[in-house]
Scaffold this motif. Structure first.
Motif, PDB file in Angstrom:
ATOM      1  N   UNK A   8       0.802  -1.222   0.000  1.00  0.00           N
ATOM      2  CA  UNK A   8       0.000   0.000   0.000  1.00  0.00           C
ATOM      3  C   UNK A   8       0.833   1.268   0.000  1.00  0.00           C
ATOM      4  N   UNK A   9       2.061   1.196   0.518  1.00  0.00           N
ATOM      5  CA  UNK A   9       2.956   2.339   0.413  1.00  0.00           C
ATOM      6  C   UNK A   9       2.671   3.504   1.334  1.00  0.00           C
ATOM      7  N   UNK A  10       1.863   3.325   2.384  1.00  0.00           N
ATOM      8  CA  UNK A  10       1.638   4.436   3.309  1.00  0.00           C
ATOM      9  C   UNK A  10       2.867   4.669   4.185  1.00  0.00           C
ATOM     10  N   UNK A  11       3.008   5.881   4.650  1.00  0.00           N
ATOM     11  CA  UNK A  11       4.027   6.177   5.647  1.00  0.00           C
ATOM     12  C   UNK A  11       3.596   5.506   6.947  1.00  0.00           C
ATOM     13  N   UNK A  12       4.525   4.816   7.613  1.00  0.00           N
ATOM     14  CA  UNK A  12       4.120   4.082   8.815  1.00  0.00           C
ATOM     15  C   UNK A  12       4.939   4.524  10.022  1.00  0.00           C
ATOM     16  N   UNK A  13       4.249   4.866  11.095  1.00  0.00           N
ATOM     17  CA  UNK A  13       4.901   5.174  12.360  1.00  0.00           C
ATOM     18  C   UNK A  13       4.527   4.082  13.347  1.00  0.00           C
ATOM     19  N   UNK A  14       5.551   3.529  14.005  1.00  0.00           N
ATOM     20  CA  UNK A  14       5.292   2.411  14.919  1.00  0.00           C
ATOM     21  C   UNK A  14       5.926   2.710  16.269  1.00  0.00           C
ATOM     22  N   UNK A  15       5.110   2.623  17.312  1.00  0.00           N
ATOM     23  CA  UNK A  15       5.671   2.669  18.660  1.00  0.00           C
ATOM     24  C   UNK A  15       5.739   1.248  19.165  1.00  0.00           C
ATOM     25  N   UNK A  16       6.870   0.876  19.720  1.00  0.00           N
ATOM     26  CA  UNK A  16       6.989  -0.488  20.232  1.00  0.00           C
ATOM     27  C   UNK A  16       7.984  -0.524  21.383  1.00  0.00           C
ATOM     28  N   UNK A  17       7.871  -1.561  22.211  1.00  0.00           N
ATOM     29  CA  UNK A  17       8.851  -1.798  23.277  1.00  0.00           C
ATOM     30  C   UNK A  17       9.886  -2.805  22.830  1.00  0.00           C
ATOM     31  N   UNK A  18       9.618  -3.398  21.683  1.00  0.00           N
ATOM     32  CA  UNK A  18      10.351  -4.582  21.284  1.00  0.00           C
ATOM     33  C   UNK A  18      11.405  -4.194  20.253  1.00  0.00           C
ATOM     34  N   UNK A  19      12.677  -4.210  20.665  1.00  0.00           N
ATOM     35  CA  UNK A  19      13.765  -3.778  19.780  1.00  0.00           C
ATOM     36  C   UNK A  19      13.807  -4.642  18.527  1.00  0.00           C
TER      37      UNK A  19
END
Lengths: 266, 361
Positions: A199-210
């Motif tokens: 889909x090519x959307x810009x993705x922002x991800x918050x995670x605790x998992x390195x």
């Protein structure tokens, strides 16, 4: 709809993703009249279609940053531009998937997924996109099920479909896999990369998992303790599909540990 | 490709067993059966109850037909014979049902839960018949034999039916207005703080007054006793419906609004498609409480001023020392009010089919 099936190669300039510019962003919570600073001096330029992950100590303000980008809250100082336009309110082009699927329990999966279209009065002409999105996340045949009948992974998939149906230019993932068991999490990580590539959307991800951040993102922003500022960033230019056993990723992981001040445990 | 194939291929973490219910249509009814069985004491489902029930009812028919009535006052009970024959017919019907359920397993499972209660009911009728009609052990005008109830329904049904229709009409207007206004008030003050500022004190001040306390005043202010009663029933319904709807709307998970707002919802959508459906379980608790309150105001209003209805009938029967008429009206009341609550719960179960583990009435 065409866009759902179109495959955009990774790394290429992707059409539908939006550029995000964050300038001198600071934010604080009002805690019984006292200002509690959560974000301070964030500067960030995110390319259209980029996959960026945010890592940081828990409670540091990562989620707040995402809420600001989504327009659910307005920043106290600084500004956020999406494709040059300041963010002033929530918009269906920027969809958040939360840690809890937050499906509406009184609606079936199909009705949950179609929520965005219904809210904007587009449901009649775009009914088939709902079916497409449900199929895309692997929930075919579950359209008439109620959320309570879904497992955690399936519910999160439904939440993902609810986001995708709106054809967002930015997908904001606030620890979406945080509550899932590790096997489901691993399979959904791969699915998220697939969706992002398609889909090519810009993705922002918050995670605790390195490991998750390294497996998914092209750039990892490491944030300090509250009030959060950017400590550093790790560029991960490994091509997709990535392999978990890749020694290069292990090396990056070591770097991330160092930068988070947890080198002693390596 | 069967649907289970699709599940197995695409969804590694699903639970097939849960979905068996969905595909077959009526999840609520099925889950009820599944839930009911493990808790049920097995001794209640023992076939000995079938024999016991049939024997008890046959015994009642024999006693009723065979033992002569003790003469009371001026003559025999008018419907004594018919009542005894009625018992006999009922005993015969039960015997036939018992025989039929030996052959039909569907009938057997359906009727299994009835027999213990039928037995107890039969014993109750025997003691009633013996202590009134046969041996007159209980004080006479206050305790009537079963045949006296038959007499009430057979001879006085026009008046009783008329009372019932009037009661239902009054209740429909009062409960309808009260529930509608309660819902609107609850949603408004749950949604808008400034409206809440004005309405909340009124709600706190007027709400707790029992509507029955306002009866004398209402009959004075309103043009007709009917409109006064409608107002009071509405008020009694309004209070719990408002409070529960309000707390339902105010308690909606804020994350639901966040989701809808990022998806492009306007305020109208947030109210009608998020706040109200999310608050609906609370609304039904309010409606249930309001319905109970409306019954008691209805009867009180009919006893005090309205010139028809079941409450009026009770008062009238007491005035004429027609105690069997009173019992007759009370039984009608129990059946109708219980039926209305059942109806409310049925509507709720339909609307809230998505909920699990709701209390069954």
């Amino acid at each position: 709809m065409v866009a759902l099936h179109q495959r955009v190669p990774a790394g290429a300039v992707k059409g539908p993703g939006a550029r995000i510019q964050i300038n001198e962003l600071s934010h604080a919570f009002d805690l019984d009249g006292q200002a509690l600073p959560v974000l301070t001096g964030i500067d960030l330029d995110i390319k259209p279609g980029e996959f960026v992950a945010f890592l940081g100590p828990s409670g540091c303000g990562k989620s707040t940053l995402l809420r600001l980008v989504a327009g659910l809250e307005l920043p106290l100082e600084g500004r956020i531009l999406v494709d040059g336009e300041p963010v002033e309110r929530p918009d269906p082009s920027r969809i958040v998937v939360f840690q809890d699927p937050t499906l509406y329990p009184w609606r079936t999966v199909w009705k949950n997924v179609s929520l965005g279209l219904e809210a904007r009065g587009l449901l009649k002409e775009r009914r088939s996109t709902v079916d497409d999105a449900i199929r895309l996340v692997g929930l075919e045949g579950f359209g008439n099920a109620y959320p309570r009948q879904l497992s955690g992974g399936m519910a999160q998939r439904a939440a993902l479909a609810r986001a995708l149906v709106n054809d967002p230019s930015i997908l904001i993932l606030d620890e979406p896999l945080g509550k899932l068991d590790s096997l489901t999490r691993i399979s959904m990580q791969t699915e998220i990369v697939d969706l992002w590539e398609k889909r090519g959307f810009t993705t922002l991800l918050v995670t605790h998992d390195i490991e998750e951040a390294l497996f998914l993102a092209q750039r990892i922003i490491i944030l300090s303790d509250r009030p959060a500022g950017i400590i550093t960033e790790i560029i991960n230019d490994r091509p997709y599909p990535r392999r978990r056993g890749d020694p290069y990723l292990a090396e990056l992981r070591h770097q991330a540990f160092e930068k988070l001040g947890m080198d002693a445990t390596w | 490709m069967s649907s289970s194939d699709i599940l197995a291929r695409n969804v590694p973490d699903h639970k097939v067993s849960l979905f068996a219910k969905v595909s077959s249509g009526k999840p609520s009814i099925r889950s009820r059966e599944v839930l009911a069985k493990p808790g049920e004491a097995s001794w209640l489902r023992h076939p000995v109850w079938v024999a016991a029930a049939v024997l008890v009812w046959i015994a009642l028919a024999v006693i009723s037909l065979g033992v002569p009535d003790q003469p009371v006052g001026f003559g025999d009970a008018i419907y004594g014979r018919q009542t005894s024959i009625g018992f006999a017919v009922w005993a015969l019907a039960l015997a036939l049902l018992a025989v039929a359920s030996v052959f039909s397993s569907a009938l057997r499972t359906r009727s299994l839960g009835w027999w213990p209660w039928l037995t107890v009911l039969g014993i109750f009728f025997i003691s009633w018949e013996l202590s009134t009609a046969k041996f007159v052990l209980l004080p006479v005008p206050f305790f009537a034999p079963p045949s006296a109830l038959v007499e009430v329904y057979a001879d006085d049904w026009p008046r009783l039916g008329d009372s019932l229709v009037n009661s239902l009409r009054l209740l429909a207007f009062g409960f309808g207005f009260g529930a509608a206004w309660g819902f609107v008030t609850g949603v408004s003050i749950g949604w808008s703080r400034s409206l809440g500022y004005w309405v909340h004190p009124i709600l706190r001040f007027l709400g707790p007054i029992p509507s029955t306390a306002l009866l004398p005043m209402a009959f004075f202010f309103f043009p007709t006793s009917f409109s006064a009663a409608v107002f009071l029933i509405a008020l009694a319904t309004w209070f719990p419906v408002t409070v529960l709807t309000w707390s339902g709307v105010a308690g909606v998970d804020k994350a639901y609004y966040d989701v809808a707002r990022t998806l492009g919802a306007d305020e109208r959508f947030l109210i009608f498609k998020v706040a109200i459906p999310a608050a609906l379980p609370h609304v039904f608790v309010g409606l249930f409480m309001g319905l109970g309150a409306s019954f008691s105001v209805l009867v009180a209003a009919e006893m005090m001023g309205v010139k028809s209805g079941l409450g009026w009938y009770l008062q009238w029967a007491q005035g004429w020392a027609a105690y069997s008429n009173m019992y007759g009206a009370l039984i009608v009341m129990a059946i109708i009010f219980s039926g209305l609550i059942t109806l409310l719960f049925a509507v709720r179960d339909r609307l809230l089919a998505w909920q699990k583990g709701v209390v069954k009435w």
